[in-house]
Scaffold this motif. Sequence first.
Motif, PDB file in Angstrom:
ATOM      1  N   ILE A  52       0.671  -1.126   0.226  1.00 21.26           N
ATOM      2  CA  ILE A  52      -0.068   0.225  -0.237  1.00 21.26           C
ATOM      3  C   ILE A  52       0.957   1.774  -0.097  1.00 21.26           C
ATOM      4  CG2 ILE A  52      -2.182   1.656   1.161  1.00 21.26           C
ATOM      5  CD1 ILE A  52      -2.711  -1.270   2.720  1.00 21.26           C
ATOM      6  N   GLN A 100       0.301   8.387   0.568  1.00 21.40           N
ATOM      7  CA  GLN A 100       0.140   9.223   2.707  1.00 21.40           C
ATOM      8  C   GLN A 100      -1.071   9.332   2.792  1.00 21.40           C
ATOM      9  OE1 GLN A 100       3.485  11.627   2.749  1.00 21.40           O
ATOM     10  NE2 GLN A 100       2.661  11.505   4.848  1.00 21.40           N
ATOM     11  N   TYR A 101      -0.818   8.410   4.253  1.00 21.92           N
ATOM     12  CA  TYR A 101      -1.650   8.232   4.804  1.00 21.92           C
ATOM     13  C   TYR A 101      -2.201   8.676   6.468  1.00 21.92           C
ATOM     14  CZ  TYR A 101      -3.523   6.222   0.498  1.00 21.92           C
ATOM     15  OH  TYR A 101      -3.774   5.736  -0.810  1.00 21.92           O
ATOM     16  N   ASP A 102      -3.191   7.921   7.414  1.00 21.11           N
ATOM     17  CA  ASP A 102      -2.826   8.487   8.670  1.00 21.11           C
ATOM     18  C   ASP A 102      -1.991   6.918   8.779  1.00 21.11           C
ATOM     19  OD1 ASP A 102      -4.031  10.411   9.552  1.00 21.11           O
ATOM     20  OD2 ASP A 102      -5.120  10.713   8.660  1.00 21.11           O
ATOM     21  N   ILE A 160      -3.256   2.045   9.910  1.00 24.08           N
ATOM     22  CA  ILE A 160      -3.917   2.306   8.942  1.00 24.08           C
ATOM     23  C   ILE A 160      -3.925   1.514   8.194  1.00 24.08           C
ATOM     24  CG2 ILE A 160      -6.618   2.608   8.665  1.00 24.08           C
ATOM     25  CD1 ILE A 160      -6.107   5.495   9.374  1.00 24.08           C
ATOM     26  N   ALA A 174      -1.486  -2.243   9.752  1.00 23.92           N
ATOM     27  CA  ALA A 174      -2.944  -3.325  10.794  1.00 23.92           C
ATOM     28  C   ALA A 174      -3.439  -3.890   9.008  1.00 23.92           C
ATOM     29  CB  ALA A 174      -3.702  -2.516  11.430  1.00 23.92           C
ATOM     30  N   MET A 176     -13.410   0.252  10.209  1.00 28.17           N
ATOM     31  CA  MET A 176     -12.514  -1.128  10.092  1.00 28.17           C
ATOM     32  C   MET A 176     -12.871  -1.825  11.337  1.00 28.17           C
ATOM     33  SD  MET A 176      -8.936   1.160  11.852  1.00 28.17           S
ATOM     34  CE  MET A 176      -7.492  -0.087  11.754  1.00 28.17           C
ATOM     35  N   GLN A 219     -11.825   1.091   2.545  1.00 30.87           N
ATOM     36  CA  GLN A 219     -11.839   2.056   3.216  1.00 30.87           C
ATOM     37  C   GLN A 219     -10.748   2.888   2.619  1.00 30.87           C
ATOM     38  OE1 GLN A 219     -11.143   2.290   7.290  1.00 30.87           O
ATOM     39  NE2 GLN A 219      -9.585   1.080   6.990  1.00 30.87           N
ATOM     40  N   TYR A 253      -7.913   5.236   3.937  1.00 30.79           N
ATOM     41  CA  TYR A 253      -6.816   4.984   4.869  1.00 30.79           C
ATOM     42  C   TYR A 253      -6.423   6.074   5.639  1.00 30.79           C
ATOM     43  CZ  TYR A 253      -5.476   0.406   2.689  1.00 30.79           C
ATOM     44  OH  TYR A 253      -5.965  -0.623   1.947  1.00 30.79           O
ATOM     45  N   LYS A 254      -7.240   6.965   5.254  1.00 24.00           N
ATOM     46  CA  LYS A 254      -6.971   8.091   5.808  1.00 24.00           C
ATOM     47  C   LYS A 254      -8.238   8.212   6.768  1.00 24.00           C
ATOM     48  CE  LYS A 254      -5.201  11.176   2.584  1.00 24.00           C
ATOM     49  NZ  LYS A 254      -4.723  12.311   1.573  1.00 24.00           N
ATOM     50  N   ARG A 255      -7.816   8.753   8.317  1.00 23.80           N
ATOM     51  CA  ARG A 255      -8.647   9.015   9.289  1.00 23.80           C
ATOM     52  C   ARG A 255     -10.113   9.364   8.804  1.00 23.80           C
ATOM     53  NH1 ARG A 255      -5.936   9.861  15.520  1.00 23.80           N
ATOM     54  NH2 ARG A 255      -5.052  11.821  13.868  1.00 23.80           N
TER      55      ARG A 255
END
Lengths: 426, 426
Positions: free
Chosen positions: A109, A112-114, A117, A120, B349, B364, B366-368
Amino acid sequence: MALRLTVLDKIIAVFKKHGAETIDTPIFERKEVLTGKYGEDSKLIYDLKDQGGEILSLRYDLTVPFARYLAMGKISSIKRYHIAKVYRRDNPSTTRGRYREFYQCDFDIAGQYDPMIPDAECIRIISEALQSLDVGPYTIRLNHRLLLDGIFAACGVPSNKFRAVCSAIDKLDKNSWSEVKKEIIEEKGLDESSTDKIGIYVSRFGGIELISELRKDSELMKYESATKGLESMELLYKYCNILQVTDKVTFDLSLARGLDYYTGVIFEAILIGDDVGVGSVAGGGRYDNLVGMFDSKHKSIPCVGLSLGVERIFNVLETKLNKEGVKTRTTEVEVFVATAQKNLHEERMKLLSILWDAGVKAEQSYKRNVKLLAQLQYCEESGIPLAIIIGEGELARGEVTLRDVVSRTEISIPRAHLIEEIRKRL
Amino acid sequence: MALRLTVLDKIIAVFKKHGAETIDTPIFERKEVLTGKYGEDSKLIYDLKDQGGEILSLRYDLTVPFARYLAMGKISSIKRYHIAKVYRRDNPSTTRGRYREFYQCDFDIAGQYDPMIPDAECIRIISEALQSLDVGPYTIRLNHRLLLDGIFAACGVPSNKFRAVCSAIDKLDKNSWSEVKKEIIEEKGLDESSTDKIGIYVSRFGGIELISELRKDSELMKYESATKGLESMELLYKYCNILQVTDKVTFDLSLARGLDYYTGVIFEAILIGDDVGVGSVAGGGRYDNLVGMFDSKHKSIPCVGLSLGVERIFNVLETKLNKEGVKTRTTEVEVFVATAQKNLHEERMKLLSILWDAGVKAEQSYKRNVKLLAQLQYCEESGIPLAIIIGEGELARGEVTLRDVVSRTEISIPRAHLIEEIRKRL
C-alpha cells in the motif's frame, strides 16, 4: 504447477478482497536501479551480458522495481499485488525445493495516509492468507525499527552501526545468541558490554503488556525513537484488535529484518510447531524512503507491504498432501470419450465437438484404435469423473453409455439427453 | 494487467476444456540449448553475463524449452499449455505496444499418435480461443511443409535451399511478391525461372478443392513429398469438418512459417478486415524432430502445437474497448465503507472486518478523516457498485446507510441484515 496455482489463486482472492489491483514490471531493471539497495547481498544479483544498449540485471525482489515504478510513473497512491519470479545467484537447497529462480508474492500500500491504518491491514491480510491456505497454526511477530533504534542507542551502539547490528540480529531465527553476539563483536566491531545489553532486550517478547513494561525502562525512554516506536506499536495493537488479529500476533524484540530500507513497523509470520523448520512464511514492513531514492527531487511516497513466502508454503502443503496421500489432479477433464470397437475415432471426434460446444472439459485418445480397458484405466489414473463409451450398438440405437469412473456404474442414455445428464452429474 | 488477465483467463479456459495441464520452465536455459534452433534470429538472444557457473541465455520462445524439458524428463506424451514471458533483442515498435519482453501463450500435444488427430484439435483450439476472445472475423491459413518441399522440388530448388526459400516466402504477409522474389534470387541464389514457378504456386489459395486441383499437376505429383502432403491435407480437412471448423480455414500455398523446425502441417490465424494491420494472431504446426535434438540417443517425440499472439490480441481488444468507451476496472471492490463525520475510522474498520470475514471485497480510505463527497466520488470513478455510509445517527440506531453508487439511491438497514442485503445486490 497444479498445486502452485491453487495456492496462488487463494492468495490472489485475499488480495482482491482487500481491493488490490495488480501490476507487472519487466524481469530486468537497469543495473543502477538495483545497486545499493540490498547491502551485502548485492553480489547475488544476476547481470546480463553487455550486448550493446543499457546495462541490465535481473530483478532481485519485487519491492525495488515497485518503488522505481512509482517514482517513474509519478504515482502517489496505489494498492497493488505482484506475483512474479525473482532471481538470486546464491546456493539454495534444491533438495528442499529452493532454486535461484523463485516466486515472490507481494502486496503493498503506497500513499500518504494516517498512521498504522494500512499497516494493520497488512497484518490482517497475512493472517487471512495463511488461514485460507490452511498451513496450520502460525504467529505474526511484530516489531518497530524506531524502537530497535532506541534500544540500540540505549545500549550505546553508534547510529552508523544500527543497520549492521540489525542484520546480525536478523539471524537469530537460525543462529543462537552466542553466534550472533560473536558476529556483532567481531564483525560489526561493537564492545561486549553494549552487545550484552542488546542481548537482554532482544530476548523479550510477548503481547501488548510489553509496551507498558518497556515504558518503565527510564534509560530507554530517554530516546525519542523508542517512545515514538512504542506509541506506534500501541496504535498498531489497537487496530489489530479491531481487525481481530490480536491473537495471531506476538510483539518480539528479536525481530529485526535484514533489509536496510525498513523505517517503521516490521513483521514476519512463522508456523508454530513446525518440525520441517520452514522458518518464516511471510514478512514485510514499512519503508517510507525507498521511492524517494528513484525520484529526481527525492520526493518519497510512504509504503508498507508484505511478501508471502510462497515457495515455502508450496513445500509445506506438498509435504502435507503427500502425508495424507492426496493426489493433485493436473488437468480438469470432466469427460473422457472412449470407444469400444475399432475405427470409431471419427464418432469420438463428433461427440467431442458437441461436448466442447457445450463447454464441457473433454478429451479422447489421439490414437485411432485403443483397447477400451486402457481408456478406462487412463480415466481412473487421471481422476476423470465421467467416461462416455461409444460402440456400434449404441450408435445404431442413437445412444451412448455414460460411465461413472469411480463407482464403475454405467447407464445407456439417448444422445439427445447426454449434455443434460452430464451437467447434472458434475 | 486487468485486460491482459481477462484475455489470458479466457484462453486458459479453452486450453483446460481440451484437457491440458500446465508446466513451467526456468526463464534461462543453457546457451547451447538455444544455439542452432532459430536460424538467422539467433543474434537476438539475450545472454547472461558470465559470473561463474553455466553459460546462460534468456529463453527466446517456449517451444525449445518444452522440447528440452520432454527430452530431459524422458516424457513420451503430454498435452500442456505454457503462458510466460520470452525475450528478444530486436527493435520492436513500442508505440504499437510491442516490447523486447513479451508473453507467449502456447499449447502443444506431444506423443506418438495417429495422423492429424491432434493437429486438427489444434486448429479447433485456435478457433475456440479467437471466438471466445471476440476479436472479430478471422481465418486460419493452412499449409503443409511436405507439400511445400514438393513444390520447391518441382520448381527446381535444390533441397539444401528449401528452408531458406521457406523463410523468404514467409515474408509474403508483409512484403510484395516482387520483393520476396528479389530476396530469393539475390540472397538465396535461386535462378529466375525457378523463382517464377514458385511465384505461381504460392499465389494459390482456397478450400479443399485446391487438393484435387493440385493432384492434376502431373509435374508436382512426381514428388512423393507433394503426394504425401496432399494426403495429409485431405485427412486434416476431413477432421476439420468433423470438428466443425472448415468454414474457419483457408488452404493457402503462400503460408510457409519462418522457423526451421516444422515438419508437417503449418497454420496461422489472421484477422479479416483488420485495418490496424495486426497480422497473424496465432500460429503453429507440427515439429516431429525437435525433441530428438535434445536426446542423447536422438529419440524424438512427435509434437504439434500452437501459439496465440496474445500481445497482438491485447492491442486489438484495447483499441476496441477504447473505441467503445468501455473503461476496464482494475480492482474488484464490491463495497466501499465510508464515514459521514470525523473520527469514525475505527467504526469503518470494525465493519470492514465483518465484511472481509463474510468474503465481501471491501475497502476504505486509509485516512482517518475524509470528506464524504470525496469518498463517494472515488466509488463512482472506480466503478465500485455499493457504498456503506456510517454516521453518528446510524451508529446510535444500530443501522448503516447502504448506497447504490450508480443510481445514488440510499436505504437505511439494521447492521444485522447488512451482509444478507449486500449478497442480494451483488
